[in-house]
Scaffold this motif. Structure first.
Motif, PDB file in Angstrom:
ATOM      1  N   LEU A 183      37.962 -43.898  64.367  1.00 23.22           N
ATOM      2  CA  LEU A 183      37.269 -42.907  63.547  1.00 23.22           C
ATOM      3  C   LEU A 183      35.828 -43.358  63.362  1.00 23.22           C
ATOM      4  O   LEU A 183      35.560 -44.388  62.751  1.00 23.22           O
ATOM      5  CB  LEU A 183      37.950 -42.765  62.177  1.00 23.22           C
ATOM      6  CG  LEU A 183      37.241 -41.876  61.162  1.00 23.22           C
ATOM      7  CD1 LEU A 183      37.217 -40.432  61.642  1.00 23.22           C
ATOM      8  CD2 LEU A 183      37.908 -41.991  59.813  1.00 23.22           C
ATOM      9  N   ASP A 184      34.893 -42.588  63.887  1.00 24.72           N
ATOM     10  CA  ASP A 184      33.469 -42.878  63.742  1.00 24.72           C
ATOM     11  C   ASP A 184      32.910 -41.978  62.637  1.00 24.72           C
ATOM     12  O   ASP A 184      32.630 -40.800  62.857  1.00 24.72           O
ATOM     13  CB  ASP A 184      32.747 -42.636  65.065  1.00 24.72           C
ATOM     14  CG  ASP A 184      31.321 -43.138  65.069  1.00 24.72           C
ATOM     15  OD1 ASP A 184      30.834 -43.587  64.014  1.00 24.72           O
ATOM     16  OD2 ASP A 184      30.681 -43.098  66.140  1.00 24.72           O
ATOM     17  N   VAL A 185      32.764 -42.546  61.449  1.00 23.99           N
ATOM     18  CA  VAL A 185      32.336 -41.767  60.290  1.00 23.99           C
ATOM     19  C   VAL A 185      30.897 -41.289  60.456  1.00 23.99           C
ATOM     20  O   VAL A 185      30.568 -40.153  60.100  1.00 23.99           O
ATOM     21  CB  VAL A 185      32.504 -42.595  58.994  1.00 23.99           C
ATOM     22  CG1 VAL A 185      31.969 -41.857  57.795  1.00 23.99           C
ATOM     23  CG2 VAL A 185      33.958 -42.964  58.795  1.00 23.99           C
ATOM     24  N   GLY A 244      27.530 -49.992  58.118  1.00 20.45           N
ATOM     25  CA  GLY A 244      27.722 -50.128  59.557  1.00 20.45           C
ATOM     26  C   GLY A 244      28.928 -50.981  59.894  1.00 20.45           C
ATOM     27  O   GLY A 244      29.671 -50.684  60.847  1.00 20.45           O
ATOM     28  N   GLY A 245      29.150 -52.027  59.134  1.00 18.50           N
ATOM     29  CA  GLY A 245      30.322 -52.869  59.372  1.00 18.50           C
ATOM     30  C   GLY A 245      31.621 -52.135  59.082  1.00 18.50           C
ATOM     31  O   GLY A 245      32.597 -52.254  59.833  1.00 18.50           O
ATOM     32  N   LEU A 246      31.633 -51.375  57.980  1.00 23.41           N
ATOM     33  CA  LEU A 246      32.827 -50.584  57.673  1.00 23.41           C
ATOM     34  C   LEU A 246      33.065 -49.522  58.738  1.00 23.41           C
ATOM     35  O   LEU A 246      34.220 -49.266  59.124  1.00 23.41           O
ATOM     36  CB  LEU A 246      32.701 -49.941  56.291  1.00 23.41           C
ATOM     37  CG  LEU A 246      32.759 -50.900  55.105  1.00 23.41           C
ATOM     38  CD1 LEU A 246      32.460 -50.152  53.807  1.00 23.41           C
ATOM     39  CD2 LEU A 246      34.101 -51.589  55.036  1.00 23.41           C
ATOM     40  N   ILE A 283      36.203 -47.702  63.455  1.00 21.84           N
ATOM     41  CA  ILE A 283      36.263 -47.376  64.888  1.00 21.84           C
ATOM     42  C   ILE A 283      37.323 -48.243  65.561  1.00 21.84           C
ATOM     43  O   ILE A 283      38.130 -47.760  66.363  1.00 21.84           O
ATOM     44  CB  ILE A 283      34.880 -47.571  65.555  1.00 21.84           C
ATOM     45  CG1 ILE A 283      33.903 -46.503  65.061  1.00 21.84           C
ATOM     46  CG2 ILE A 283      34.998 -47.507  67.074  1.00 21.84           C
ATOM     47  CD1 ILE A 283      32.465 -46.747  65.484  1.00 21.84           C
ATOM     48  N   ALA A 284      37.347 -49.525  65.236  1.00 16.76           N
ATOM     49  CA  ALA A 284      38.316 -50.431  65.856  1.00 16.76           C
ATOM     50  C   ALA A 284      39.736 -50.158  65.381  1.00 16.76           C
ATOM     51  O   ALA A 284      40.680 -50.241  66.164  1.00 16.76           O
ATOM     52  CB  ALA A 284      37.935 -51.877  65.553  1.00 16.76           C
TER      53      ALA A 284
END
Length: 115
Positions: free
Chosen positions: A72-74, A60-62, A67-68
């Motif tokens: 890119l929201d994996v 979740g942190g990665l 995203i920041a």
């Protein structure tokens, strides 16, 4: 004029060919008795749930970092349905709460461990 001293004078009159025994120089090791099963019970290992929660928090942190950094929201790419992505985000949030509890448990274990 500067005087150059001999090594014997620096060593306190000892002969330089006679080495100092290592038992005088090296610290002595201390052996602590282990329980009958041979395992140190003061330190607990992490369970499968602990490792799963830690991996979920790291993922979740990665994902948040991606995203920041590059928008890119994996997780959204892997899980195309919005409801599935929301469940994944909820599980990561629960894992983060569990890791807070894990952090306090590990800190408590370390404070109780003999030194």
């Amino acid at each position: 004029m500067m005087q150059i001293s001999r090594p014997e004078a620096l060593l306190g009159g000892r002969d330089t060919d006679d080495p100092q025994p290592l038992t005088d120089v090296l610290p002595q090791s201390i052996s602590l008795p282990l329980p009958e099963d041979g395992v140190d019970s003061t330190r607990r290992s992490l369970s499968v749930l602990d490792w799963t929660a830690l991996i979920a928090v790291v993922a979740g942190g990665l994902n948040s970092g991606l995203i920041a950094a590059v928008n890119l929201d994996v997780i959204a790419k892997i899980l195309p349905h919005a409801a599935a992505a929301r469940v994944a985000y909820a599980l990561i949030g629960l894992a983060a709460l569990y890791c807070v509890v894990l952090l306090f448990r590990l800190a408590d274990d370390l404070s109780e461990a003999p030194r």
